[in-house]
Design an enzyme around this catalytic site. Structure first.
Site, PDB file in Angstrom:
ATOM      1  N   ASP A 248      -7.000  -1.871   4.547  1.00  0.00           N
ATOM      2  CA  ASP A 248      -6.188  -2.970   4.196  1.00  0.00           C
ATOM      3  C   ASP A 248      -6.557  -4.537   4.853  1.00  0.00           C
ATOM      4  O   ASP A 248      -5.872  -5.474   4.621  1.00  0.00           O
ATOM      5  CB  ASP A 248      -4.671  -2.669   4.439  1.00  0.00           C
ATOM      6  CG  ASP A 248      -4.216  -1.554   3.595  1.00  0.00           C
ATOM      7  OD1 ASP A 248      -4.397  -1.397   2.396  1.00  0.00           O
ATOM      8  OD2 ASP A 248      -3.523  -0.755   4.351  1.00  0.00           O
TER       9      ASP A 248
ATOM     10  N   ASP B 242      -1.515  -0.596   6.492  1.00  0.00           N
ATOM     11  CA  ASP B 242      -1.524  -0.136   7.789  1.00  0.00           C
ATOM     12  C   ASP B 242      -2.829   0.412   8.010  1.00  0.00           C
ATOM     13  O   ASP B 242      -3.203   0.754   9.239  1.00  0.00           O
ATOM     14  CB  ASP B 242      -0.687   1.093   7.997  1.00  0.00           C
ATOM     15  CG  ASP B 242      -0.955   2.213   6.929  1.00  0.00           C
ATOM     16  OD1 ASP B 242      -1.637   1.947   6.112  1.00  0.00           O
ATOM     17  OD2 ASP B 242       0.036   3.116   6.868  1.00  0.00           O
TER      18      ASP B 242
ATOM     19  N   ASP C  87       0.821  -1.178   0.206  1.00  0.00           N
ATOM     20  CA  ASP C  87      -0.116   0.056  -0.052  1.00  0.00           C
ATOM     21  C   ASP C  87       0.745   1.215   0.209  1.00  0.00           C
ATOM     22  O   ASP C  87       1.873   1.372   0.907  1.00  0.00           O
ATOM     23  CB  ASP C  87      -0.916  -0.020   1.142  1.00  0.00           C
ATOM     24  CG  ASP C  87      -1.980   1.194   1.217  1.00  0.00           C
ATOM     25  OD1 ASP C  87      -2.631   1.058   0.418  1.00  0.00           O
ATOM     26  OD2 ASP C  87      -1.956   2.113   2.173  1.00  0.00           O
TER      27      ASP C  87
END
Length: 896
Positions: A631, A627, A361
């Site tokens: 996610d 985080d 990410d």
């Protein structure tokens, strides 16, 4: 008229640059509007005519629709988890082996093995209990309190009591308690990065006609979502969805549906254990019958046959396999924790070493999740903020000063905060300004304008916003407009966020109703970036060397994603795939294209799940870092989920298999290195264990079919051998350092088995060499010294061969003699133990009697031990053949 803010809340401007032009200093400090988060803050819109629900109706809806909180998964008790663990084939095998020891009268051995069962079960139960807390962590993300209007009265209630139809009052710095439609608003911006991954807050508009929520992502929508953060402005919103129905609640539902799957090593080991257990039972029956039949079928022969059958079963039953898996992963978790990586699910360690794809990410993982001012373009100059001290002109300095004037002193917006940080706001200054009027951002005009009064009473206007909006406010000519668009496009092409800045001096006290009535003049552009973490490029390069493909998945714009990917060294052969394009592809089409795409932009959580699923569908071993709440489902669906421990949310940490305690991307590389080392050492231990069971099983079976041969190995001999095998296959191999090429070779193939045909063949070849050496010693010595002495010499040969096997299998690349120079204190302790125990049983009469040995001559004993060590040359040749095969396979996989 607004009151002046205390001096501590004022801006300081360019004080760190020393002498500054007077035009800059006049904007040094100013009074900003009252902090709307302060108790009693005035609202910038009217709530007239909004009565809200009455208490009775709110209570009825709360009972009917449930509390406003994420879905809750019913937890499993200790007894339920223990029942599930006991059903696992590996644990059933341990219990069966312990029972077998008990039935043969070996109480101490039975208790020792049952102790393994209890310990392994306890570790597993603790790990299972910890994985059930992901949904509990989701509740902490919702605002614990909410401002509502009920019965025409403003109230503050627990967030879980918000119901559909409530009217919420949202103010800066608070989280949205439920999915809602914006009915009235003043300059509302919301940070939706938890849901979309977009690092820049989304502007919101009010709508009295909207009836349905929009999908998260995009600007100037009339929808706000539970768990998101209000960064600027205020709003009156009508609640549409609560609890499970919210976007945040759907993430919780997705977590309920996604089940963490067993790693390939777990599944493969389980299959092998089941097959060997079945083989052991069949071999046991064959040995019992064959022994009795070949020796007359008397009661005594059936008794001896049963003893031989038990020895055969003990020789084949691979009780070490589950112990190897548990000990290696438990000690591996301890080792990896010393590299700032917390292991939440130990089997993920071995899977990490074989990962072929790392999904990353962007926001907060590759980048710092903190906007900074990167470029200022004005007066034909394009400077970074650090270059302003040496700038002889004032165009760039004036542009930055004006951009700060168009920002709030107590800003939540990340770009406004970046402007304030760049100017060193908060330091003392000599001059102050007072805010007279604010023209807020709106859906019709994507710009904000502040009008300030200087100490002399003059008015100054400062505006910043989208380049198109500022161009309209400044009434630019077509040529100037085109030039502005080109300049903004050039900065945007570098992945920067671009705002235009304008200013007007000598403004008339009779302020116009809109900013269009101000005589604003374009000053320049300011560009922002969420910068790449410094250590990321090197970490990505090392991943590439290790054969790991890095895929970036983000909710950000395609240009920004492409720029960050380029800086990080992530090369996407087929360019950037957007979430919109992804939606047009079927699962089959996505799987067909997934190999060429390494950058995904404008992606929402459900699409992240699709990407991970598509990668898994084409046989990739997928690791994902993240985080945010968005996610969590993909972290749980991936083979290995890696969460950020510092900046990450509780949801991400609880859903992940591994947690980076220092949030350092380089820790992923260390985790990969350790994962590969652990897997290599597990493979070495498995090969050794398979190899040593071959001569044990062979020497237990061969005498059965030869009527004039005595039994060579009895259960007591096998228990004795376990004193060497167990610590060797666990402690010795676990302590081995990684191979020199551990990060210079591609990952093992996703479909490559730990118990591959070649690996099993090598182990069988090693075991056969040892077995033939032992049989040769028995045949030669039996004629000279009798059966019991021959048995003792054969046992000595086996012990020497086992020590040689350990030396050979310590490395897959170097010879046994070379490994003597590589430190491993556990090996030397084990070798000393083996020699000491063997000397004890050969020298002490009582011990010889228990093991059915006689005392052979010393020279014969030494020769037998040397015979086993002499097989080392053949064993090394087999090992080096395997190493050549692995190098050839690695070169073939690495070839384009």
């Amino acid at each position: 008229m607004r009151t002046r803010r205390p001096r501590s809340a004022r801006y300081s401007f360019f004080a760190k640059l020393g002498d500054t032009p007077a035009a800059d200093r006049e904007f040094a400090t100013m009074t900003s509007p009252r902090d709307s988060r302060h108790p009693g803050a005035e609202l910038r819109f009217s709530t007239d005519g909004v009565a809200g629900l009455d208490e009775a109706e709110a209570e009825r809806r709360l009972r009917a629709e449930g509390p406003n909180e994420p879905p809750v998964q019913q937890g499993r008790g200790v007894l339920r988890i223990a029942g599930e663990v006991v059903k696992e084939p590996m644990f059933l095998l341990l219990i069966a082996a312990g029972t077998l020891y008990l039935l043969t009268g070996k109480l101490q051995d039975a208790l020792m093995l049952m102790g393994f069962v209890v310990a392994v079960m306890g570790i597993t139960i603790v790990q299972e209990r910890r994985t059930e807390r992901a949904l509990d962590a989701l509740r902490d993300l919702s605002s614990p309190q909410a401002n509502v209007i009920r019965g025409s009265q403003a109230r503050r209630i627990p967030g879980r009591e918000v119901v559909r139809g409530d009217f919420l009052v949202l103010i800066e710095g608070e989280r949205v308690p439920a999915d809602s439609l914006v009915r009235r608003a003043s300059v509302l911006s919301v940070d939706e990065s938890l849901l979309t991954g977009e690092s820049v807050p989304a502007g919101k508009r009010a709508s009295s006609e909207a009836m349905q929520l929009d999908r998260p992502g995009g600007d100037q929508l009339a929808s706000v979502y539970a768990g998101t953060l209000v960064t600027a402005g205020q709003a009156l919103c009508e609640v549409v969805r609560t609890g499970v129905g919210t976007e945040l609640g759907r993430i919780g539902a997705a977590l309920l549906e996604v089940q963490p799957e067993a790693t390939p090593l777990q599944r493969e080991t389980g299959r092998v254990v089941r097959r060997l257990a079945l083989l052991g039972l069949v071999a046991c029956a064959v040995v019992v019958v064959a022994y009795a039949v070949t020796r007359g079928g008397t009661l005594a022969t059936w008794k001896d046959g049963l003893l031989a059958g038990i020895a055969m079963a003990m020789a084949i039953l691979p009780e070490e396999f589950p112990v190897i898996l548990t000990i290696f992963l438990a000690l591996g978790a301890w080792r990896i924790s010393r590299r700032q990586v917390l292991t939440r699910r130990m089997p993920a360690i071995e899977a990490l070493g074989s990962a072929t794809v790392l999904c990353v990410d962007k926001t907060g993982t590759l980048t710092r999740n903190h906007m900074v001012l990167r470029r200022i373009s004005a007066g034909g100059r394009n400077l970074g903020p650090d270059a302003l001290a040496g700038d002889t002109g004032t165009a760039c300095r004036s542009t930055l000063a004006t951009a700060v004037l168009a920002s709030r002193a107590d800003a939540f917006d990340p770009m406004e905060r970046a402007l304030i940080e760049a100017t060193g706001a908060g330091e003392s200054a000599a001059h102050s300004l007072r805010l007279v009027r604010e023209y807020p951002l709106s859906s019709e005009l994507l710009a904000v304008t502040h009008v300030w009064e200087d100490p002399s009473g003059g008015l100054i206007a400062a505006a910043k916003g989208a380049p198109e909006a500022i161009a309209g406010l400044c009434r630019l000519s077509s040529e100037a407009h085109a030039q502005l668009a080109d300049d903004a496009g050039e900065l945007a092409g570098q992945g920067l966020r671009v705002l235009a800045v304008a200013r007007a001096e000598g403004v008339s006290p009779a302020l116009p109703p809109s900013a269009h009535g101000l005589a604003l003049q374009l000053l320049g552009l300011v560009a922002f970036e969420d910068p790449l973490r410094d250590e990321v490029p090197a970490a990505v390069a090392e991943c590439r060397t290790a054969g790991i493909r890095v895929v970036m998945i983000t909710g950000d714009h395609a240009l920004t994603a492409q720029s960050i990917a380029r800086q990080a060294g992530i090369v996407s052969r087929d360019g950037v795939m957007t979430g919109t394009e992804l939606d047009t592809l079927s699962d089959e089409a996505l799987a067909a294209r997934i190999d060429g795409v390494q950058v995904f932009a404008r992606v929402v959580p459900e699409q992240k799940m699709r990407i991970v699923t598509a990668l898994k569908a084409v046989g990739e071993i997928v690791a994902m870092t993240g985080d945010g709440v968005n996610d969590a489902p993909a972290l749980k669906a991936a083979h290995i989920g890696i969460a950020m421990g510092g900046r990450g949310t509780d949801v991400a940490r609880e859903a992940a298999s591994l947690v980076l305690l220092d949030d350092a991307f380089v820790s992923i590389v260390a985790a990969v290195r350790l994962g590969r080392r652990i897997y290599d050492n597990i493979r070495k231990a498995i090969e050794f264990t398979l190899a040593v069971h071959v001569p044990i099983a062979g020497l237990s079976m061969v005498p059965v079919f030869l009527a004039d041969w005595p039994l060579l190995l009895l259960p007591v001999h096998i228990v004795f051998l376990e004193l060497i095998i167990d610590p060797a296959c666990t402690l010795v191999f676990e302590a081995e350092d990684e191979e020199a090429d551990v990060m210079n070779r591609p990952p093992r193939r996703p479909n490559e088995r730990l118990f591959s045909a070649f690996t099993v063949s090598v182990a069988l070849a090693q075991g056969m060499i040892v077995m033939l050496a032992c049989l040769a010693v028995f045949v030669i010595s039996r004629e000279s010294y009798g059966a019991d002495s021959a048995r003792a010499l054969t046992f000595t040969t086996m012990i020497g061969s086992f020590v040689a096997l350990i030396m050979v299998n310590r490395s897959g690349e170097r010879t046994a003699l070379a490994m003597l120079r590589v430190p491993n204190s556990t090996f030397w302790w084990l070798a000393a133990l083996a020699v000491g125990l063997l000397s004890f049983v050969l020298a002490v009469p009582v011990a010889r009697q228990l093991l059915h040995f006689s005392s052979p001559p010393l020279w014969a004993t030494l020769a037998s031990g040397s015979c086993g060590a002499g097989a080392l040359l053949l064993l090394d040749a087999v090992k080096l053949t395997e190493a050549w095969r692995r190098h050839a396979a690695g070169r073939a996989r690495a070839a384009p």
